[in-house]
Every structure is written in structure tokens, then in C-alpha cells.
Design an enzyme around this catalytic site. Structure first.
Site, PDB file in Angstrom:
ATOM      1  CG  MET A  19     -11.648   2.403   2.843  1.00 14.92           C
ATOM      2  SD  MET A  19     -10.012   2.453   3.580  1.00 14.92           S
ATOM      3  CE  MET A  19      -9.027   2.587   2.090  1.00 14.92           C
TER       4      MET A  19
ATOM      5  CG  ASP B 213      -6.073  -3.233   3.625  1.00 13.84           C
ATOM      6  OD1 ASP B 213      -4.999  -2.870   4.119  1.00 13.84           O
ATOM      7  OD2 ASP B 213      -6.786  -2.524   2.904  1.00 13.84           O
TER       8      ASP B 213
ATOM      9  CB  SER C  99      -0.884   0.001   1.246  1.00 15.27           C
ATOM     10  OG  SER C  99      -1.403   1.300   1.474  1.00 15.27           O
TER      11      SER C  99
ATOM     12  N   GLY D 133      -2.378  -3.691   9.299  1.00 14.32           N
ATOM     13  CA  GLY D 133      -1.493  -4.216  10.333  1.00 14.32           C
ATOM     14  C   GLY D 133      -0.829  -5.534   9.988  1.00 14.32           C
TER      15      GLY D 133
ATOM     16  CG  HIS E 188      -9.555  -0.689   0.167  1.00 16.21           C
ATOM     17  ND1 HIS E 188      -8.900  -0.779   1.379  1.00 16.21           N
ATOM     18  CD2 HIS E 188     -10.883  -0.827   0.446  1.00 16.21           C
ATOM     19  CE1 HIS E 188      -9.790  -0.964   2.345  1.00 16.21           C
ATOM     20  NE2 HIS E 188     -10.996  -0.978   1.802  1.00 16.21           N
TER      21      HIS E 188
ATOM     22  CG  HIS F 197      -4.050  -1.971  -1.242  1.00 12.31           C
ATOM     23  ND1 HIS F 197      -5.102  -2.817  -1.530  1.00 12.31           N
ATOM     24  CD2 HIS F 197      -4.466  -1.187  -0.211  1.00 12.31           C
ATOM     25  CE1 HIS F 197      -6.104  -2.567  -0.695  1.00 12.31           C
ATOM     26  NE2 HIS F 197      -5.746  -1.573   0.107  1.00 12.31           N
TER      27      HIS F 197
ATOM     28  CG  MET G  92     -11.374  -3.472   5.962  1.00 14.03           C
ATOM     29  SD  MET G  92      -9.861  -2.967   5.085  1.00 14.03           S
ATOM     30  CE  MET G  92      -9.027  -1.959   6.327  1.00 14.03           C
TER      31      MET G  92
ATOM     32  N   GLY H 228      -3.042   4.202   7.929  1.00 11.23           N
ATOM     33  CA  GLY H 228      -2.011   3.179   7.868  1.00 11.23           C
ATOM     34  C   GLY H 228      -1.339   3.068   9.229  1.00 11.23           C
ATOM     35  N   GLY H 229      -0.587   2.012   9.415  1.00  9.48           N
ATOM     36  CA  GLY H 229       0.235   1.882  10.615  1.00  9.48           C
ATOM     37  C   GLY H 229      -0.519   1.524  11.884  1.00  9.48           C
TER      38      GLY H 229
ATOM     39  CG  MET I  39      -8.966   6.555   2.940  1.00  8.29           C
ATOM     40  SD  MET I  39      -7.981   6.707   4.430  1.00  8.29           S
ATOM     41  CE  MET I  39      -7.143   5.112   4.404  1.00  8.29           C
TER      42      MET I  39
HETATM   43  C1  DX5 Z   1      -6.393   1.169   6.056  1.00  9.56           C
HETATM   44  C2  DX5 Z   1      -5.986   0.822   4.632  1.00  9.56           C
HETATM   45  C3  DX5 Z   1      -4.838  -0.116   4.534  1.00  9.56           C
HETATM   46  C4  DX5 Z   1      -3.580   0.373   5.156  1.00  9.56           C
HETATM   47  C5  DX5 Z   1      -2.581  -0.727   5.249  1.00  9.56           C
HETATM   48  O1  DX5 Z   1      -7.532   1.971   6.029  1.00  9.56           O
HETATM   49  O2  DX5 Z   1      -7.075   0.244   3.929  1.00  9.56           O
HETATM   50  O3  DX5 Z   1      -4.602  -0.487   3.187  1.00  9.56           O
HETATM   51  O4  DX5 Z   1      -3.026   1.432   4.450  1.00  9.56           O
HETATM   52  O5  DX5 Z   1      -1.477  -0.199   5.894  1.00  9.56           O
HETATM   53  P1  DX5 Z   1      -0.797  -0.892   7.153  1.00  9.56           P
HETATM   54  O6  DX5 Z   1      -0.172  -2.144   6.637  1.00  9.56           O
HETATM   55  O7  DX5 Z   1       0.178   0.139   7.585  1.00  9.56           O
HETATM   56  O8  DX5 Z   1      -1.881  -1.165   8.174  1.00  9.56           O
HETATM   57 ZN    ZN Z   2      -6.658  -0.798   1.864  1.00  7.07          ZN
END
Ligand code: DX5
Ligand code: ZN
Length: 215
Positions: free
Chosen positions: A67, A174, A7, A176, A65, A32, A136, A143-144, A36
């Protein structure tokens, strides 16, 4: 299947080409893209100009993806930008069956993502239509974040449902995901692992991709 989809959410957007070129030269299978809208999730990431820029320089399939609310509005545009797999959130779609069919009619693979609170059972009637189910393993938006522990069990339940429904849909996970939980997720039935922070924060991101892919 044993895919990894890095991602770009936590990439350095001032130098995004560096991340994309690194992914191009790595064992990454897909890229990926987390879109958002600040409405479906409490964060705004990036939109069409960034997707277009990534599309121009990547050699890998694009896995977008969404959101966002009303994702059906943008199906044609994502296709035009070169997206190959388009995933919408179950919770954002009133007419999910129609939306998945529209994605397929546009010439893309159609995915459905379910939030951590959404039970796998909502996929009963859609399993035969979807090309991909995204579980999810964090609450979407950032992220993170920390991996939610029961997500591997949820993947196993999704796998059971897909087998029972004779669905060929792939399972993507997807949020963590890292080298410590990847094996567990694959054993539970995950086909594609999305990995953001664990790659971009690694000392050697290319090597981290290879390690997680080949666990
Ligand atoms: C969260 C995203 C994920 C995220 C994954 O809303 O859909 O794709 O960026 O990143 P890590 O691996 O840092 O959780
Ligand atoms: Zn994602």
C-alpha cells in the site's frame, strides 16, 4: 482454492517470532505482509527489516501487499527478501501492466489490489496478465476495521470478469474477514482469505485459522 493468509499487521512486534511460529505450526497457507508508506494510506506499518526477519523464520510463502506509491521501485528488493506473491494497488500504478510484468520477470506472482471505491471493471484489460486480484473489503490503512457489506457481491463480479476474460487469476479478499463472513466470500469466488484481527484477537489463534480455513 481454499487458502487462508494470516496478516501480521496487528501482531505484537516485540514478540513477532511467536506469531510466526504459531502460523508455521498452523493450517495457514501464506503469510500476508501489509506494507504501508504513510502516503498512499494514512498509516505507516513496517518495511524491509521486518520482511527480512519474517522471511528468515517462516516456512510459509510470503504474500506481500504494497500500500505504497511507486511500488515498482522495490520489486527486486522484495524478491531478494524471499517474497513469493507481490501485490500492488491499482490506484498507485500509472503503468500497471508494466509493473505486473516486472514482478513476474523478477520471479514472483503478480497481484493487483482494488480499493472499495474502485469498480471491478478496471480489471478488464489487466485480467489476462495478473496472477491474483485482491478485493479490499475495508479501506486500506489499518487492521481491525469493519467489513464493508457489499464486498461479497464485488467478489462475485470479479469472478465473473475473470471467467469472461479466461483469466486464471486467483481472488484474494482482505479486510474485516472472520468466521462469520468467510463462507459467503468463498461461495462468491474467493480463493484466499486474508485474516488479521479475527485470528490474533481469538482465544486460540491456531484453532481460529483452522475454523476459517475449513468453513
Ligand atoms: C488493511 C490490510 C489488511 C488488514 C487485515 O489495510 O491490508 O491486510 O491488516 O486485517 P483485519 O483482518 O484485521 O481487517
Ligand atoms: Zn493486506
Amino acid at each position: 482454492m481454499n487458502y487462508i493468509a494470516p496478516s501480521i499487521l496487528n501482531a505484537d512486534f516485540a514478540h513477532l517470532h511467536r506469531s510466526i511460529e504459531m502460523f508455521n505450526a498452523s493450517e495457514a497457507d501464506w503469510i500476508h505482509l501489509d506494507i504501508m508508506d504513510g502516503v498512499f494510506v494514512p498509516n505507516i506499518s513496517f518495511g524491509m527489516p521486518v520482511v527480512a526477519a519474517v522471511s528468515r523464520i517462516t516456512t510459509k510463502p510470503l504474500d506481500a501487499h504494497l500500500m505504497i506509491v511507486q511500488p515498482e521501485k522495490f520489486i527486486a528488493e522484495f524478491k531478494q527478501l524471499g517474497v513469493n506473491i507481490l501485490t500492488v494497488q491499482y490506484e498507485a500504478c500509472t503503468h500497471l501492466h508494466r509493473t505486473l510484468q516486472q514482478i513476474q520477470q523478477a520471479g514472483m506472482k503478480a497481484g493487483v489490489a482494488i480499493n472499495p471505491h474502485t469498480p471491478v471493471s478496471v480489471l478488464e484489460e489487466i485480467a489476462a496478465v495478473a496472477d491474483l486480484v485482491l478485493v479490499m473489503s475495508v479501506n486500506p490503512g489499518f487492521g481491525g476495521q469493519k467489513f464493508i457489506a457489499n464486498s461479497a457481491d464485488k467478489v462475485a463480479r470479479a469472478k465473473d470478469l475473470l471467467l469472461r476474460k479466461k483469466s486464471a487469476a486467483l481472488i484474494e479478499v482482505d479486510g474485516g474477514v472472520n468466521r462469520h463472513n468467510a463462507r459467503l466470500l468463498r461461495d462468491a469466488g474467493a480463493d484466499i482469505l486474508v485474516v488479521g484481527n479475527a485470528i490474533l484477537a481469538a482465544n486460540n489463534p491456531t484453532e481460529e485459522i483452522a475454523v476459517i480455513k475449513n468453513l
